[in-house]
Enzyme design. Structure first.
Site, PDB file in Angstrom:
ATOM      1  N   HIS A 156       4.283  -6.221  11.358  1.00  0.00           N
ATOM      2  CA  HIS A 156       3.978  -6.260   9.935  1.00  0.00           C
ATOM      3  C   HIS A 156       5.191  -6.659   9.096  1.00  0.00           C
ATOM      4  O   HIS A 156       5.034  -7.077   7.957  1.00  0.00           O
ATOM      5  CB  HIS A 156       3.461  -4.888   9.497  1.00  0.00           C
ATOM      6  CG  HIS A 156       2.724  -4.903   8.187  1.00  0.00           C
ATOM      7  ND1 HIS A 156       1.688  -5.772   7.917  1.00  0.00           N
ATOM      8  CD2 HIS A 156       2.888  -4.156   7.060  1.00  0.00           C
ATOM      9  CE1 HIS A 156       1.251  -5.569   6.689  1.00  0.00           C
ATOM     10  NE2 HIS A 156       1.953  -4.602   6.142  1.00  0.00           N
TER      11      HIS A 156
ATOM     12  N   ASP B 146       1.262  -8.019  14.433  1.00  0.00           N
ATOM     13  CA  ASP B 146       0.959  -7.168  13.278  1.00  0.00           C
ATOM     14  C   ASP B 146      -0.355  -6.435  13.510  1.00  0.00           C
ATOM     15  O   ASP B 146      -1.430  -7.030  13.481  1.00  0.00           O
ATOM     16  CB  ASP B 146       0.876  -8.034  12.020  1.00  0.00           C
ATOM     17  CG  ASP B 146       0.751  -7.234  10.737  1.00  0.00           C
ATOM     18  OD1 ASP B 146       0.518  -6.020  10.815  1.00  0.00           O
ATOM     19  OD2 ASP B 146       0.894  -7.835   9.655  1.00  0.00           O
TER      20      ASP B 146
ATOM     21  N   SER C 130       1.582  -7.780   2.313  1.00  0.00           N
ATOM     22  CA  SER C 130       0.611  -6.775   2.736  1.00  0.00           C
ATOM     23  C   SER C 130      -0.438  -6.560   1.635  1.00  0.00           C
ATOM     24  O   SER C 130      -1.099  -7.511   1.235  1.00  0.00           O
ATOM     25  CB  SER C 130       1.332  -5.474   3.114  1.00  0.00           C
ATOM     26  OG  SER C 130       0.461  -4.584   3.765  1.00  0.00           O
TER      27      SER C 130
ATOM     28  N   TYR D 124       0.835  -1.203   0.000  1.00  0.00           N
ATOM     29  CA  TYR D 124       0.000   0.000   0.000  1.00  0.00           C
ATOM     30  C   TYR D 124       0.868   1.250   0.000  1.00  0.00           C
ATOM     31  O   TYR D 124       1.796   1.393   0.795  1.00  0.00           O
ATOM     32  CB  TYR D 124      -0.884  -0.022   1.243  1.00  0.00           C
ATOM     33  CG  TYR D 124      -2.043   0.950   1.231  1.00  0.00           C
ATOM     34  CD1 TYR D 124      -3.232   0.626   0.594  1.00  0.00           C
ATOM     35  CD2 TYR D 124      -1.954   2.172   1.881  1.00  0.00           C
ATOM     36  CE1 TYR D 124      -4.316   1.492   0.601  1.00  0.00           C
ATOM     37  CE2 TYR D 124      -3.032   3.046   1.903  1.00  0.00           C
ATOM     38  CZ  TYR D 124      -4.210   2.700   1.264  1.00  0.00           C
ATOM     39  OH  TYR D 124      -5.282   3.560   1.278  1.00  0.00           O
TER      40      TYR D 124
END
Length: 335
Positions: free
Chosen positions: A308, A272, A186, A92
């Site tokens: 993450h 995460d 992700s 992202y």
């Protein structure tokens, strides 16, 4: 960040009901059919670089509505045989960047197609693919753009781009069209998971910290971005909750995972907050469950003390070893 989600023993059994809309399959079939007749490659041209050990091409492929989507295609120099292709999707706020930024898969011996994310350049990395459909009602960020209806939602376009990139990879010079792998972390991991649910003959899926899985839970247990952008949108547009939840149900990775058939390698960090671990486990634990056929081979690495970033380079090494064994035939494609 302390542990905040379910305990690991519960996560390993966590398979919540994540209902897909009744027209989920028709929605995606119609969406992909709308561009199926459009030639997938718009332009493929050699890209001069300072890299001596890889060859690079600047690729434009026709994504959603035929819109041009940029990508870098790289291969090891001096290799004439057709190679497996790893199609990688970016996280992202990122873009395809510069040709020398992501070379791991290429130096591991694969052809590599790194796909830009339309309309996301500038937050964490460079990209050069615009999104000409950004005027649909919704919020200002990619995850809220067009969120009031699935037909205009940003991720309908991005998932279509991702599927089209697999078709493009199969047509590129030096590619083995029977060995195309979808990969990402992700947001990229979520897109790769969607591709696995929409492309029945994918060779493999390599995903970590996948975004857009079990989204209804994610927006209830974390306010970290990008999910936090949805929370912020709903904090202002209180009357939009039902419409937003309906839209998100069309892009939920659990529904794609249930339809997937390719062997899969997952990675999840238990701390995460960006993509909470229970959301990734929800997809992993139901991977292939809706196909009616033999369960596809799947592997999961858990990182209890990571967020993450999950396993970083350690996990990438595990991905490479797993994929090499799979494509060499030493890993059974079914569980």
């Amino acid at each position: 960040m302390p542990l905040f989600d379910l305990p690991l023993d519960e996560l390993r059994r966590y398979a919540p009901a994540v209902p897909a809309p009744a027209d989920f399959d028709d929605f995606w079939q119609d969406t992909l059919h709308a561009t199926a007749a459009t030639p997938v490659l718009i332009d493929v041209r050699p890209e001069p670089t300072d890299l001596r050990l890889v060859d690079t091409w600047d690729v434009s492929l026709a994504g959603f509505a035929g819109d041009p989507v940029r990508a870098w295609y790289t291969r090891p120099s001096g290799v004439d045989d057709p190679l497996p292709v790893v199609v990688e999707y970016v996280g992202y706020g990122r873009g395809r960047g510069l040709p020398h930024e992501r070379l791991t898969w290429t130096v591991a011996g694969y052809a590599h197609l790194l796909v830009d994310a339309r309309g996301q350049s500038g937050q964490y990395g460079l990209g050069d693919t615009p999104d000409p459909h950004g005027a649909t009602p919704g919020g200002p960020t990619p995850v809220t753009r067009g969120i009031l209806a699935p037909e205009g939602y940003y991720y309908r376009r991005l998932v279509t781009d991702a599927v089209r990139a697999v078709h493009a990879a199969r047509a590129l010079p030096g590619a083995d069209p029977t060995r195309v792998v979808a990969a990402g972390n992700s947001q990229g991991g979520g897109l790769a998971l969607a591709v696995a649910g929409l492309v029945p003959d994918l060779a493999a899926l390599v995903t970590s910290a996948p975004f857009l899985c079990h989204v209804q839970r994610a927006i209830e247990i974390t306010d970290a971005g990008p999910y936090g952008d949805i929370v912020t949108y709903l904090a202002v547009h209180r009357e939009a909750e039902a419409a937003v939840r309906r839209t998100l149900s069309y892009v939920d990775g659990v529904s794609f995972a249930r339809r997937a058939q390719a062997p899969a390698h997952f990675g999840i960090g238990l701390r995460d907050t960006v993509c909470p671990p229970s959301t990734g486990f929800a997809a992993y634990n139901q991977y292939g469950a809706g196909t009616g056929g033999p369960a596809p081979q799947r592997s999961l690495h858990v990182y209890p003390f990571n967020g993450h970033e999950h396993g970083d380079a350690t996990h990438v090494r595990r991905q490479m070893r797993w994929l090499a064994e799979l494509l060499s035939g030493t890993v059974d494609r079914h569980a």
